[in-house]
Write a protein that holds these residues in place. Sequence first.
Motif, PDB file in Angstrom:
ATOM      1  N   ILE A  15       0.830  -1.205   0.000  1.00 54.95           N
ATOM      2  CA  ILE A  15       0.000   0.000   0.000  1.00 54.95           C
ATOM      3  C   ILE A  15       0.867   1.259   0.000  1.00 54.95           C
ATOM      4  O   ILE A  15       0.522   2.267  -0.612  1.00 54.95           O
ATOM      5  CB  ILE A  15      -0.962  -0.020   1.204  1.00 54.95           C
ATOM      6  N   THR A  16       2.021   1.197   0.661  1.00 52.17           N
ATOM      7  CA  THR A  16       2.884   2.387   0.727  1.00 52.17           C
ATOM      8  C   THR A  16       3.445   2.769  -0.635  1.00 52.17           C
ATOM      9  O   THR A  16       3.900   3.894  -0.822  1.00 52.17           O
ATOM     10  CB  THR A  16       4.067   2.166   1.699  1.00 52.17           C
ATOM     11  N   ASP A  17       3.408   1.846  -1.603  1.00 50.27           N
ATOM     12  CA  ASP A  17       3.942   2.119  -2.940  1.00 50.27           C
ATOM     13  C   ASP A  17       2.884   2.660  -3.892  1.00 50.27           C
ATOM     14  O   ASP A  17       3.064   2.611  -5.108  1.00 50.27           O
ATOM     15  CB  ASP A  17       4.538   0.836  -3.536  1.00 50.27           C
ATOM     16  N   MET A  18       1.772   3.167  -3.373  1.00 52.07           N
ATOM     17  CA  MET A  18       0.686   3.630  -4.245  1.00 52.07           C
ATOM     18  C   MET A  18       1.116   4.824  -5.089  1.00 52.07           C
ATOM     19  O   MET A  18       1.979   5.625  -4.693  1.00 52.07           O
ATOM     20  CB  MET A  18      -0.556   3.977  -3.432  1.00 52.07           C
ATOM     21  N   SER A  19       0.509   4.921  -6.243  1.00 53.08           N
ATOM     22  CA  SER A  19       0.825   5.992  -7.193  1.00 53.08           C
ATOM     23  C   SER A  19       0.168   7.304  -6.768  1.00 53.08           C
ATOM     24  O   SER A  19      -0.721   7.333  -5.906  1.00 53.08           O
ATOM     25  CB  SER A  19       0.330   5.609  -8.588  1.00 53.08           C
ATOM     26  N   GLY A  20       0.613   8.386  -7.398  1.00 56.38           N
ATOM     27  CA  GLY A  20      -0.011   9.683  -7.135  1.00 56.38           C
ATOM     28  C   GLY A  20      -1.490   9.685  -7.477  1.00 56.38           C
ATOM     29  O   GLY A  20      -2.297  10.379  -6.829  1.00 56.38           O
ATOM     30  N   GLU A  21      -1.854   8.937  -8.506  1.00 51.11           N
ATOM     31  CA  GLU A  21      -3.264   8.813  -8.913  1.00 51.11           C
ATOM     32  C   GLU A  21      -4.105   8.255  -7.767  1.00 51.11           C
ATOM     33  O   GLU A  21      -5.195   8.763  -7.475  1.00 51.11           O
ATOM     34  CB  GLU A  21      -3.346   7.895 -10.130  1.00 51.11           C
ATOM     35  N   VAL A  22      -3.601   7.234  -7.091  1.00 48.74           N
ATOM     36  CA  VAL A  22      -4.337   6.607  -5.987  1.00 48.74           C
ATOM     37  C   VAL A  22      -4.374   7.534  -4.774  1.00 48.74           C
ATOM     38  O   VAL A  22      -5.398   7.645  -4.089  1.00 48.74           O
ATOM     39  CB  VAL A  22      -3.725   5.249  -5.619  1.00 48.74           C
ATOM     40  N   ILE A  23      -3.265   8.212  -4.491  1.00 47.35           N
ATOM     41  CA  ILE A  23      -3.224   9.143  -3.366  1.00 47.35           C
ATOM     42  C   ILE A  23      -4.289  10.221  -3.528  1.00 47.35           C
ATOM     43  O   ILE A  23      -5.027  10.542  -2.578  1.00 47.35           O
ATOM     44  CB  ILE A  23      -1.822   9.789  -3.244  1.00 47.35           C
ATOM     45  N   LYS A  24      -4.396  10.761  -4.732  1.00 44.22           N
ATOM     46  CA  LYS A  24      -5.399  11.805  -4.991  1.00 44.22           C
ATOM     47  C   LYS A  24      -6.801  11.274  -4.764  1.00 44.22           C
ATOM     48  O   LYS A  24      -7.656  11.948  -4.163  1.00 44.22           O
ATOM     49  CB  LYS A  24      -5.242  12.325  -6.421  1.00 44.22           C
ATOM     50  N   ARG A  25      -7.063  10.059  -5.207  1.00 44.21           N
ATOM     51  CA  ARG A  25      -8.392   9.470  -5.019  1.00 44.21           C
ATOM     52  C   ARG A  25      -8.694   9.245  -3.539  1.00 44.21           C
ATOM     53  O   ARG A  25      -9.819   9.441  -3.089  1.00 44.21           O
ATOM     54  CB  ARG A  25      -8.495   8.151  -5.785  1.00 44.21           C
ATOM     55  N   LEU A  26      -7.682   8.806  -2.786  1.00 46.27           N
ATOM     56  CA  LEU A  26      -7.892   8.587  -1.353  1.00 46.27           C
ATOM     57  C   LEU A  26      -8.161   9.902  -0.619  1.00 46.27           C
ATOM     58  O   LEU A  26      -8.978   9.953   0.303  1.00 46.27           O
ATOM     59  CB  LEU A  26      -6.674   7.898  -0.744  1.00 46.27           C
ATOM     60  N   GLN A  27      -7.482  10.941  -1.019  1.00 46.05           N
ATOM     61  CA  GLN A  27      -7.729  12.254  -0.410  1.00 46.05           C
ATOM     62  C   GLN A  27      -9.171  12.694  -0.662  1.00 46.05           C
ATOM     63  O   GLN A  27      -9.809  13.292   0.219  1.00 46.05           O
ATOM     64  CB  GLN A  27      -6.730  13.278  -0.955  1.00 46.05           C
ATOM     65  N   GLN A  28      -9.690  12.376  -1.828  1.00 47.82           N
ATOM     66  CA  GLN A  28     -11.091  12.671  -2.113  1.00 47.82           C
ATOM     67  C   GLN A  28     -12.023  11.815  -1.241  1.00 47.82           C
ATOM     68  O   GLN A  28     -13.065  12.290  -0.779  1.00 47.82           O
ATOM     69  CB  GLN A  28     -11.380  12.427  -3.591  1.00 47.82           C
ATOM     70  N   LYS A  29     -11.632  10.557  -1.015  1.00 48.23           N
ATOM     71  CA  LYS A  29     -12.429   9.675  -0.159  1.00 48.23           C
ATOM     72  C   LYS A  29     -12.528  10.233   1.260  1.00 48.23           C
ATOM     73  O   LYS A  29     -13.586  10.198   1.889  1.00 48.23           O
ATOM     74  CB  LYS A  29     -11.819   8.269  -0.122  1.00 48.23           C
ATOM     75  N   VAL A  30     -11.410  10.723   1.784  1.00 48.23           N
ATOM     76  CA  VAL A  30     -11.407  11.304   3.127  1.00 48.23           C
ATOM     77  C   VAL A  30     -12.379  12.479   3.200  1.00 48.23           C
ATOM     78  O   VAL A  30     -13.094  12.653   4.189  1.00 48.23           O
ATOM     79  CB  VAL A  30      -9.974  11.747   3.511  1.00 48.23           C
ATOM     80  N   HIS A  31     -12.412  13.266   2.146  1.00 43.85           N
ATOM     81  CA  HIS A  31     -13.311  14.423   2.101  1.00 43.85           C
ATOM     82  C   HIS A  31     -14.779  13.985   1.997  1.00 43.85           C
ATOM     83  O   HIS A  31     -15.647  14.541   2.680  1.00 43.85           O
ATOM     84  CB  HIS A  31     -12.940  15.321   0.921  1.00 43.85           C
ATOM     85  N   LEU A  32     -15.042  12.981   1.169  1.00 37.17           N
ATOM     86  CA  LEU A  32     -16.423  12.548   0.933  1.00 37.17           C
ATOM     87  C   LEU A  32     -16.971  11.686   2.069  1.00 37.17           C
ATOM     88  O   LEU A  32     -18.161  11.751   2.383  1.00 37.17           O
ATOM     89  CB  LEU A  32     -16.496  11.762  -0.380  1.00 37.17           C
ATOM     90  N   PHE A  33     -16.105  10.874   2.671  1.00 36.78           N
ATOM     91  CA  PHE A  33     -16.559   9.911   3.678  1.00 36.78           C
ATOM     92  C   PHE A  33     -15.686  10.039   4.935  1.00 36.78           C
ATOM     93  O   PHE A  33     -14.888   9.148   5.248  1.00 36.78           O
ATOM     94  CB  PHE A  33     -16.488   8.485   3.115  1.00 36.78           C
TER      95      PHE A  33
END
Length: 341
Positions: free
Chosen positions: A275-293
Amino acid sequence: MKWTYIRDQLLISGPSMLRYAYYRTVASIKKNASPKFSIVVPCYNNPQFLKNTVHSIAAQTLPPTSVVFVNDGSFSNTAEVITHSSSFLKKNNIKTITVNQKNKGVAAARNTGINEAEGEWIIPLDYDDTIAPRYIERCSDIIRTRPNVQFIYPHSLKTNTKDTYWIPRSGLFHSILERCLYPAFSAFNKNLWLTVGGYDVSHPLGMDDWDFFIKIVMSQAQCCRLPFFMGTWRGHDMNETHTARRNWKCGRAMIVTLSYKWRNRDETIAALEAITDMSGEVIKRLQQKVHLFPTHPYPYMWLALVYKKQKKLDQAIQFARKAKALDPSNWLMAHVAKMIA
């Protein structure tokens, strides 16, 4: 193709065909009422595929009770295409419901649609997929003969710009932890969806159906294989399948952590490194998840792992503590918080 795979398909498909012939015969004799089905169609842009999806619904030999369209914050002309699709289905005497929401992802859109669905059985159908004309009818044959069944999964057809190929679906339930065994348009009882907690909205790569199927199998729900090719799912550059493939190692590791209850501790802890090797694309999506949920712990935990690797220790500690506070009974949250502190 491995011989063991061919062997498994021969051993499982043969008996499944015989069982379905029995279900069909018994259902025709019983003449009891067919269960009510609702089809849930999450939509997000690319409405050019929706016409084929809707026509496959209208072609059902046993029509659904209702079709729920969920416009997941589309910014193209999707709303207009949904309106035309709804009118087409109404002309075919199929009730439609349309729900508009801000963009939250396919898992949240499915949950929204299922909440609105009137049928006791649900078929989630992505806007770019199609189902065979006798799909609902054949599911109904099984349910009328086996009223305790809660989940029905068929074979499927994959099509993309290069080729088309069949995907036989395994009946070996123990393999669900290793790979997604069932097509997204598998049918399930709405009460089962409630029992397992619906689709988890945390995963950033559209792999929520795999997690959902794990929860179904592990709940020991009554499952049944429908040994026919009952639908087509389309591969194209804009759907989540391609995003998941680009980030497969990380995405699978997230599934491991989501399903930690049914895995050994070493496997779950090993997934954290991937999980620590996630791409910038995934990091951006997770940041959106934190905001939405903001009440869901997993996006916080996954981001905490990345921030630690990026040496953003204050953010890592903050997010790890938040994840633990949101799910204090989860040993994995406590492990990550201790590891980062």
